[in-house]
Design a protein around this motif. Structure first.
Motif, PDB file in Angstrom:
ATOM      1  N   MET A   1       0.841  -1.200   0.000  1.00 19.55           N
ATOM      2  CA  MET A   1       0.000   0.000   0.000  1.00 19.55           C
ATOM      3  C   MET A   1       0.882   1.258   0.000  1.00 19.55           C
ATOM      4  O   MET A   1       1.951   1.269   0.564  1.00 19.55           O
ATOM      5  CB  MET A   1      -0.894   0.016   1.251  1.00 19.55           C
ATOM      6  N   THR A   2       0.358   2.297  -0.611  1.00 18.08           N
ATOM      7  CA  THR A   2       1.107   3.549  -0.695  1.00 18.08           C
ATOM      8  C   THR A   2       0.369   4.642   0.052  1.00 18.08           C
ATOM      9  O   THR A   2      -0.847   4.750  -0.042  1.00 18.08           O
ATOM     10  CB  THR A   2       1.256   3.965  -2.173  1.00 18.08           C
ATOM     11  N   ASN A   3       1.107   5.437   0.782  1.00 19.97           N
ATOM     12  CA  ASN A   3       0.513   6.571   1.478  1.00 19.97           C
ATOM     13  C   ASN A   3       0.001   7.569   0.433  1.00 19.97           C
ATOM     14  O   ASN A   3       0.761   8.020  -0.425  1.00 19.97           O
ATOM     15  CB  ASN A   3       1.580   7.216   2.378  1.00 19.97           C
ATOM     16  N   GLU A   4      -1.273   7.893   0.533  1.00 21.74           N
ATOM     17  CA  GLU A   4      -1.912   8.743  -0.488  1.00 21.74           C
ATOM     18  C   GLU A   4      -1.318  10.156  -0.523  1.00 21.74           C
ATOM     19  O   GLU A   4      -1.224  10.769  -1.578  1.00 21.74           O
ATOM     20  CB  GLU A   4      -3.426   8.817  -0.230  1.00 21.74           C
ATOM     21  N   THR A   5      -0.944  10.668   0.640  1.00 24.56           N
ATOM     22  CA  THR A   5      -0.377  12.026   0.697  1.00 24.56           C
ATOM     23  C   THR A   5       0.965  12.069  -0.013  1.00 24.56           C
ATOM     24  O   THR A   5       1.228  12.953  -0.835  1.00 24.56           O
ATOM     25  CB  THR A   5      -0.210  12.467   2.168  1.00 24.56           C
ATOM     26  N   LEU A   6       1.792  11.092   0.302  1.00 19.57           N
ATOM     27  CA  LEU A   6       3.124  11.021  -0.322  1.00 19.57           C
ATOM     28  C   LEU A   6       2.982  10.890  -1.840  1.00 19.57           C
ATOM     29  O   LEU A   6       3.664  11.583  -2.605  1.00 19.57           O
ATOM     30  CB  LEU A   6       3.878   9.818   0.252  1.00 19.57           C
ATOM     31  N   LEU A   7       2.071  10.026  -2.254  1.00 15.22           N
ATOM     32  CA  LEU A   7       1.840   9.796  -3.678  1.00 15.22           C
ATOM     33  C   LEU A   7       1.354  11.074  -4.362  1.00 15.22           C
ATOM     34  O   LEU A   7       1.872  11.470  -5.409  1.00 15.22           O
ATOM     35  CB  LEU A   7       0.814   8.665  -3.854  1.00 15.22           C
ATOM     36  N   LYS A   8       0.363  11.714  -3.732  1.00 14.75           N
ATOM     37  CA  LYS A   8      -0.223  12.926  -4.325  1.00 14.75           C
ATOM     38  C   LYS A   8       0.830  14.021  -4.505  1.00 14.75           C
ATOM     39  O   LYS A   8       0.932  14.636  -5.569  1.00 14.75           O
ATOM     40  CB  LYS A   8      -1.355  13.436  -3.409  1.00 14.75           C
ATOM     41  N   TYR A   9       1.661  14.233  -3.476  1.00 15.74           N
ATOM     42  CA  TYR A   9       2.645  15.317  -3.546  1.00 15.74           C
ATOM     43  C   TYR A   9       3.795  15.009  -4.519  1.00 15.74           C
ATOM     44  O   TYR A   9       4.282  15.905  -5.202  1.00 15.74           O
ATOM     45  CB  TYR A   9       3.179  15.651  -2.153  1.00 15.74           C
ATOM     46  N   LEU A  10       4.187  13.743  -4.565  1.00 24.32           N
ATOM     47  CA  LEU A  10       5.275  13.391  -5.488  1.00 24.32           C
ATOM     48  C   LEU A  10       4.786  13.504  -6.935  1.00 24.32           C
ATOM     49  O   LEU A  10       5.480  14.049  -7.807  1.00 24.32           O
ATOM     50  CB  LEU A  10       5.783  11.971  -5.201  1.00 24.32           C
ATOM     51  N   GLU A  11       3.585  12.995  -7.153  1.00 23.07           N
ATOM     52  CA  GLU A  11       2.986  13.037  -8.492  1.00 23.07           C
ATOM     53  C   GLU A  11       2.810  14.481  -8.960  1.00 23.07           C
ATOM     54  O   GLU A  11       3.182  14.840 -10.076  1.00 23.07           O
ATOM     55  CB  GLU A  11       1.620  12.342  -8.395  1.00 23.07           C
ATOM     56  N   LYS A  12       2.285  15.309  -8.067  1.00 18.05           N
ATOM     57  CA  LYS A  12       2.023  16.708  -8.413  1.00 18.05           C
ATOM     58  C   LYS A  12       3.340  17.463  -8.684  1.00 18.05           C
ATOM     59  O   LYS A  12       3.449  18.218  -9.648  1.00 18.05           O
ATOM     60  CB  LYS A  12       1.257  17.384  -7.266  1.00 18.05           C
ATOM     61  N   ALA A  13       4.309  17.251  -7.821  1.00 21.87           N
ATOM     62  CA  ALA A  13       5.599  17.948  -7.985  1.00 21.87           C
ATOM     63  C   ALA A  13       6.232  17.589  -9.326  1.00 21.87           C
ATOM     64  O   ALA A  13       6.739  18.453 -10.041  1.00 21.87           O
ATOM     65  CB  ALA A  13       6.539  17.597  -6.835  1.00 21.87           C
ATOM     66  N   ALA A  14       6.184  16.305  -9.686  1.00 24.30           N
ATOM     67  CA  ALA A  14       6.809  15.866 -10.945  1.00 24.30           C
ATOM     68  C   ALA A  14       6.041  16.381 -12.152  1.00 24.30           C
ATOM     69  O   ALA A  14       6.635  16.931 -13.081  1.00 24.30           O
ATOM     70  CB  ALA A  14       6.893  14.340 -10.970  1.00 24.30           C
ATOM     71  N   THR A  15       4.734  16.236 -12.155  1.00 22.16           N
ATOM     72  CA  THR A  15       3.961  16.641 -13.345  1.00 22.16           C
ATOM     73  C   THR A  15       4.010  18.144 -13.544  1.00 22.16           C
ATOM     74  O   THR A  15       4.287  18.620 -14.643  1.00 22.16           O
ATOM     75  CB  THR A  15       2.482  16.195 -13.265  1.00 22.16           C
ATOM     76  N   VAL A  16       3.766  18.903 -12.487  1.00 25.13           N
ATOM     77  CA  VAL A  16       3.725  20.365 -12.627  1.00 25.13           C
ATOM     78  C   VAL A  16       5.091  20.895 -13.070  1.00 25.13           C
ATOM     79  O   VAL A  16       5.184  21.720 -13.981  1.00 25.13           O
ATOM     80  CB  VAL A  16       3.267  21.032 -11.304  1.00 25.13           C
ATOM     81  N   THR A  17       6.161  20.404 -12.451  1.00 24.77           N
ATOM     82  CA  THR A  17       7.500  20.910 -12.786  1.00 24.77           C
ATOM     83  C   THR A  17       7.866  20.603 -14.237  1.00 24.77           C
ATOM     84  O   THR A  17       8.296  21.491 -14.984  1.00 24.77           O
ATOM     85  CB  THR A  17       8.558  20.286 -11.846  1.00 24.77           C
ATOM     86  N   ILE A  18       7.697  19.360 -14.639  1.00 22.11           N
ATOM     87  CA  ILE A  18       8.116  18.992 -16.000  1.00 22.11           C
ATOM     88  C   ILE A  18       7.219  19.668 -17.043  1.00 22.11           C
ATOM     89  O   ILE A  18       7.709  20.164 -18.061  1.00 22.11           O
ATOM     90  CB  ILE A  18       8.178  17.453 -16.147  1.00 22.11           C
ATOM     91  N   GLU A  19       5.940  19.759 -16.748  1.00 20.43           N
ATOM     92  CA  GLU A  19       5.050  20.415 -17.721  1.00 20.43           C
ATOM     93  C   GLU A  19       5.323  21.918 -17.804  1.00 20.43           C
ATOM     94  O   GLU A  19       5.318  22.490 -18.888  1.00 20.43           O
ATOM     95  CB  GLU A  19       3.585  20.138 -17.369  1.00 20.43           C
TER      96      GLU A  19
END
Lengths: 161, 130
Positions: A1-19
């Protein structure tokens, strides 16, 4: 299982920055449970997280997408303008920004955080020690790996799942 | 008028981003000098006149915090405006760097509107000697 907060913040940081930096949108993001062997033509960067948690982040690209991202960021039209050093610098700067965004969201605003200096290299980069979360993202059918590791992040990932 | 700008960042990509943002903010004619760390930036400041410093925080040799402190304690440079650009942007850091004398603290990646707003604080302020 993955912590939803950790997942949400990592996903957001990567997508927003690269885009924001390259204008190339992510096509998909999946959680990878186990690190696969890195490709020989990979370019990667890692950065240490020093305070208030300790850990490390990894960003890895295959050569083709690293070239495309760097060309887009620099606005080059001719591939010959791009050097390996510039491609690696681009990846390091992307990781530096991703890690800052990730920690800004994860850590309370009254608490400062500290990052180390990015390291960069080429060739296979399999995994971080004590990897807590690894995402495989695709842009134009090429893979990008973003991961966070370290005891503190493993403990965070296992909490409040 | 800001005519001479020093950019300190260990990443060539970040320096290129800042230069592009400056051009989009109307500073295409500014004379821009680049440094790869705080020490190189401070050595350049010792021998040339600059109207504005834009510095990264996390750099080898000398970081942006130390560069800011050195500028503020230098009899010749103490009133030089310094913008700090960092990926570790958060309110606690902003408070600390503002106390040390940073004109503004901007998160990476910067965008032209954000940079333009920070630079607008300079335009009409004779204190900075622009």
């Amino acid at each position: 299982m993955t912590n939803e907060t950790l997942l949400k913040y990592l996903e957001k940081a990567a997508t927003v920055t690269i885009e924001e930096m390259s204008f190339l949108p992510f096509e998909s993001i999946t959680i990878v449970e186990k690190a696969e062997d890195g490709s020989e033509d990979q370019l990667w960067s890692t950065i240490e997280i020093l305070e208030p948690y300790t850990g490390k982040m990894l960003l890895a690209f295959t050569n083709d997408i690293a070239k495309e991202l760097a060309m887009s960021i620099y606005g080059f039209e001719d591939e010959n303008e791009l050097t390996d050093e510039l491609m690696l610098d681009t990846i390091s700067e992307l990781l530096n920004t991703i890690s800052g965004r990730f920690l800004s969201n994860l850590i309370p605003p009254d608490q400062a955080f500290k990052l180390g200096l990015p390291l960069k290299g080429t060739g296979p980069k399999e995994s971080l020690q004590d990897e807590a979360l690894r995402l495989k993202c695709t842009i134009e059918e090429s893979e990008i790996i973003v991961a966070v590791g370290g005891e503190d992040f493993c403990a965070y990932n296992e909490s409040n799942v | 008028m800001i005519g001479r700008i020093l950019i300190a960042d260990d990443s060539a990509t970040a320096r290129m981003f800042i230069k592009r943002c400056l051009e989009m903010c109307g500073y295409q004619d500014a004379e821009i000098t680049e440094a790869e760390n705080g020490l190189e930036a401070f050595n350049l400041l010792k021998k040339s006149r600059v109207d504005l410093v834009i510095t990264d925080l996390n750099m080898p040799e000398m970081d942006g915090r130390e560069l800011l402190q050195k500028i503020r304690t230098s009899p010749r440079l103490f009133d030089l405006p310094v913008l700090v650009i960092t990926s570790a942007d958060n309110p606690a850091l902003t408070e600390e760097l503002t106390r040390l004398g940073a004109l503004a603290i901007l998160g990476k990646p910067i965008s032209p509107p954000v940079l333009a707003e920070a630079l607008s604080n300079l335009g009409n302020d004779d204190e900075w000697g622009a």
